[in-house]
Design an enzyme around this catalytic site. Structure first.
Site, PDB file in Angstrom:
ATOM      1  N   HIS A  42     -12.438   0.389  -3.967  1.00 41.63           N
ATOM      2  CA  HIS A  42     -12.502  -1.057  -3.729  1.00 41.63           C
ATOM      3  C   HIS A  42     -12.713  -1.399  -2.256  1.00 41.63           C
ATOM      4  O   HIS A  42     -12.730  -2.571  -1.898  1.00 41.63           O
ATOM      5  CB  HIS A  42     -11.197  -1.692  -4.224  1.00 41.63           C
ATOM      6  CG  HIS A  42     -10.005  -1.150  -3.495  1.00 41.63           C
ATOM      7  ND1 HIS A  42      -9.556   0.144  -3.675  1.00 41.63           N
ATOM      8  CD2 HIS A  42      -9.191  -1.692  -2.562  1.00 41.63           C
ATOM      9  CE1 HIS A  42      -8.526   0.366  -2.882  1.00 41.63           C
ATOM     10  NE2 HIS A  42      -8.282  -0.736  -2.189  1.00 41.63           N
ATOM     11  N   ASP A  43     -12.817  -0.395  -1.373  1.00 40.29           N
ATOM     12  CA  ASP A  43     -13.009  -0.640   0.058  1.00 40.29           C
ATOM     13  C   ASP A  43     -14.411  -0.269   0.514  1.00 40.29           C
ATOM     14  O   ASP A  43     -14.694  -0.309   1.708  1.00 40.29           O
ATOM     15  CB  ASP A  43     -12.018   0.216   0.874  1.00 40.29           C
ATOM     16  CG  ASP A  43     -10.573  -0.168   0.624  1.00 40.29           C
ATOM     17  OD1 ASP A  43     -10.317  -1.345   0.327  1.00 40.29           O
ATOM     18  OD2 ASP A  43      -9.701   0.714   0.729  1.00 40.29           O
ATOM     19  N   ASP A  84      -1.067   4.548  -0.917  1.00 46.88           N
ATOM     20  CA  ASP A  84      -1.888   3.827   0.057  1.00 46.88           C
ATOM     21  C   ASP A  84      -1.597   4.294   1.485  1.00 46.88           C
ATOM     22  O   ASP A  84      -0.430   4.475   1.857  1.00 46.88           O
ATOM     23  CB  ASP A  84      -1.556   2.332  -0.069  1.00 46.88           C
ATOM     24  CG  ASP A  84      -2.453   1.470   0.781  1.00 46.88           C
ATOM     25  OD1 ASP A  84      -3.655   1.443   0.506  1.00 46.88           O
ATOM     26  OD2 ASP A  84      -1.953   0.834   1.732  1.00 46.88           O
ATOM     27  N   ASP A 129      -0.585   1.730  -7.483  1.00 46.03           N
ATOM     28  CA  ASP A 129      -0.696   1.859  -6.040  1.00 46.03           C
ATOM     29  C   ASP A 129       0.704   1.776  -5.444  1.00 46.03           C
ATOM     30  O   ASP A 129       1.459   0.855  -5.759  1.00 46.03           O
ATOM     31  CB  ASP A 129      -1.544   0.698  -5.488  1.00 46.03           C
ATOM     32  CG  ASP A 129      -2.741   1.193  -4.723  1.00 46.03           C
ATOM     33  OD1 ASP A 129      -2.546   1.792  -3.658  1.00 46.03           O
ATOM     34  OD2 ASP A 129      -3.871   0.957  -5.194  1.00 46.03           O
ATOM     35  N   GLU A 152      -4.050   8.530  -0.156  1.00 46.76           N
ATOM     36  CA  GLU A 152      -5.268   8.090   0.540  1.00 46.76           C
ATOM     37  C   GLU A 152      -5.158   8.552   1.991  1.00 46.76           C
ATOM     38  O   GLU A 152      -4.354   8.024   2.752  1.00 46.76           O
ATOM     39  CB  GLU A 152      -5.384   6.564   0.480  1.00 46.76           C
ATOM     40  CG  GLU A 152      -6.662   6.081   1.123  1.00 46.76           C
ATOM     41  CD  GLU A 152      -6.569   4.676   1.691  1.00 46.76           C
ATOM     42  OE1 GLU A 152      -7.598   4.004   1.763  1.00 46.76           O
ATOM     43  OE2 GLU A 152      -5.459   4.242   2.105  1.00 46.76           O
TER      44      GLU A 152
END
Ligand code: NOJ
Length: 566
Positions: free
Chosen positions: A334-335, A203, A98, A259
């Site tokens: 993961h969100d 990110d 990330d 993202e």
């Protein structure tokens, strides 16, 4: 089309804190990832995305980075990550980290300098502004809301100014207008690539440039409206990414997956990731992530998938980037809530889990599995607000409680069904203590269904979801249908059909027909236009075809090699 190595990869996302604990502190760690590489190899994935493990005060579980070049003590050491890279490469796997470039922790040395005085050399590393005086009262520079609730600005008394932070107070946004910031972040990327990583998931990449500081439109009574377009896809983000690409990514043959979330339309997606844009390899969009009634005003007790909307969302990205770009394929991360709880069925977890896996893995793009998806992990049954760890879940609970102070049960249910903690409960490895994740109480509660849903158990059952994923990966990587799965055109069928998600893949002489039922009841699908040549994968024991129609059980899914009748 210029073929790239990452187009043929199958990804797996690891959230280190919840993956596997080797040093008995209840927190997953890097040696835990190293130990489980054999498991991932057995599954067949070969592109491992590891979420942040950098030094951090953990306000947002590591997305608040204090030192881009250091490993957080609870996760391990630099040696550990080097070992992972080395072993993964020996196994023919690649590692993606990330890259958190929109913000740092407020404990990062740059920010500590930046806030110390207005003439500090680091002042312009972040975005500062004076407050606004209205009727003798000091206000934030704008009314912008942040993603995690409340204002997007935070007051700092040292210099009597506000800094912008679109996530938490402890995550000040970097000022990308400052060329020094861009140079620093280029060094961060280079350093990890030089260490041997194969690319990045980037990110919050669409937020690097911000709109002029003008108030957002607010509904009556709304103090801090979340108008994320004020800090999404603003014009300068594209030159910044071209610069990164030119100065770093292109010289390393690195994969970059940005993202862009819900903020980017397909037109924006093309701008970021078309082959000739020279910005990113692909972008994670969220268009297919919320195609159900989860955000309805009256807060549904039961979720219902809007299959037509879901198909539209996938179809848009599949067809618009055909020939000009590439997409990552993932159901969630993961969100977001867990797949079977969100789009699958409580009554038919195995069939719906297999069906959803097939829907995704037969499309054109690079699939990503989120840890535990391959064993069918589900959302956590939250019983109390203290079960939440995630800051945004806690703030969402508070928000719903403020709207209806007499109804804490609904506030918990709504926050719970959307909570990011659902995807973050410890990985369920065995039916032993703490699901074999750790020998001590983990940082977040283990889902109580771990005795039934765990790796050890699924590996003993040839009919399990795990083996379905393994088979899907093998079909893509090494079967006679590899080329059509990788490179074939995607053609959506029966757009208005609320029961079935059906599509064709076409490549040279090969055609695949992928039929997936989202129905809880038996349905039929007409096969009269096709001559069936072969069956690639199926989630039921028997195929029932009568009068040129296939009878589909609830959540049945089947992939045929076919010839279209003329
Ligand atoms: C997106 C990440 O996926 C999420 O977990 C994080 O909270 C925000 N970006 C801020 O870094």
């Amino acid at each position: 089309m210029n073929k790239k190595w990452w187009m043929e990869s199958v990804g797996y996302q690891i959230y280190p804190k919840s993956f596997y604990d080797t040093n008995d502190d209840g927190i997953g760690d890097l040696p835990g990832i190293l130990e489980k590489l054999d498991y991932l190899k057995m599954l067949g994935v070969d592109l491992i995305w590891i979420c942040p493990f950098y030094d951090s005060p953990m306000d947002d579980n590591g997305y608040d980075v204090r030192d881009f070049f250091g490993v957080s003590k609870e996760f391990g050491t630099m040696e550990d990550i080097k070992n992972i890279i080395q072993k993964a490469h020996e196994y023919g796997m690649r590692i993606v980290l990330d890259y958190v470039l929109n913000h740092t922790s407020d404990e990062h040395p740059w920010f500590i300098e930046s806030k110390s005085s207005k003439d500090n050399p680091y002042r312009d590393y972040y975005i500062w502004s004076e407050g606004k005086m209205v009727d003798g009262v000091l206000h934030e520079p704008t009314n912008w809301g942040s993603f995690f609730g409340g204002s997007a600005w935070n007051y700092d008394k040292t210099t009597d100014s506000y800094y912008l932070k679109i996530f938490s107070n402890k995550m000040p946004d970097l000022n990308w207008k400052n060329p020094k910031v861009r140079e620093e972040m280029i060094e961060v990327a280079k350093k990890w690539l030089d260490l041997g990583v194969d690319g990045f998931r980037i990110d919050a990449v669409s937020h690097l440039d911000k709109a002029p500081f003008v108030d957002a439109e607010a509904k009556p009574g709304e103090k801090y409206p979340l108008d994320y377009f004020k800090f999404s896809n603003q014009p300068m983000v594209h030159p910044y990414l071209k610069e990164l690409n030119q100065k770093v990514f292109s010289s390393y043959d690195a994969v970059t997956i940005g993202e862009v979330g819900g903020s980017a339309s397909i037109e924006e997606g093309i701008r970021y990731s078309a082959f000739d844009s020279h910005e990113l390899s692909m972008v994670f969009s969220f268009d297919h992530n919320w195609c159900n009634n989860i955000f309805e005003i009256n807060h549904p007790k039961f979720l219902k998938t809007d299959v037509v909307k879901l198909k539209q969302a996938f179809n848009m990205w599949q067809t618009s980037l055909k020939d000009i770009g590439w997409v990552p394929l993932n159901w969630f991360n993961h969100d977001q809530p867990r797949l079977i709880s969100h789009y699958g069925s409580k009554k038919y977890p195995l069939q719906s889990g297999k069906m959803l896996a097939t829907v995704l893995h037969l499309m054109r793009g690079t699939p990503f599995i989120y840890q535990g998806e391959e064993i069918g992990m589900t959302n956590y049954p939250f019983e109390d607000v203290s079960d939440f760890n995630d800051i945004s879940s806690i703030s969402s609970y508070q928000h719903h409680l403020n709207l209806a102070p007499d109804d804490p049960v609904s506030a918990l249910r709504i926050a719970g069904m959307r909570s990011r903690d659902n995807a973050r409960t410890p990985m369920q490895w065995t039916s032993g203590f703490f699901a074999g994740f750790s020998t001590v109480k983990p940082w977040l509660k283990v889902n109580p269904n771990y005795r039934k849903i765990n790796v050890e158990r699924l590996l003993k059952d040839q009919d399990s979801l795990f083996y379905h994923y393994q088979k899907l990966i093998a079909l893509r990587k090494s079967s006679q249908y590899k080329d059509v799965i990788l490179w074939g055109d995607f053609i959506l069928k029966d757009r208005e059909d609320q029961d079935h998600f059906t599509y064709l893949r076409n490549y040279q002489d090969n055609t695949l027909l992928v039929i997936n039922s989202f129905s809880q009841s038996k349905t039929y699908y007409d096969l009269s236009k096709y001559q069936i040549l072969d069956t690639l994968i199926h989630n039921q024991k028997k195929i029932k075809i009568k009068d040129q129609k296939i009878l589909l059980k609830p959540y049945e899914s089947i992939v045929f090699a076919v010839k279209e009748k003329s």
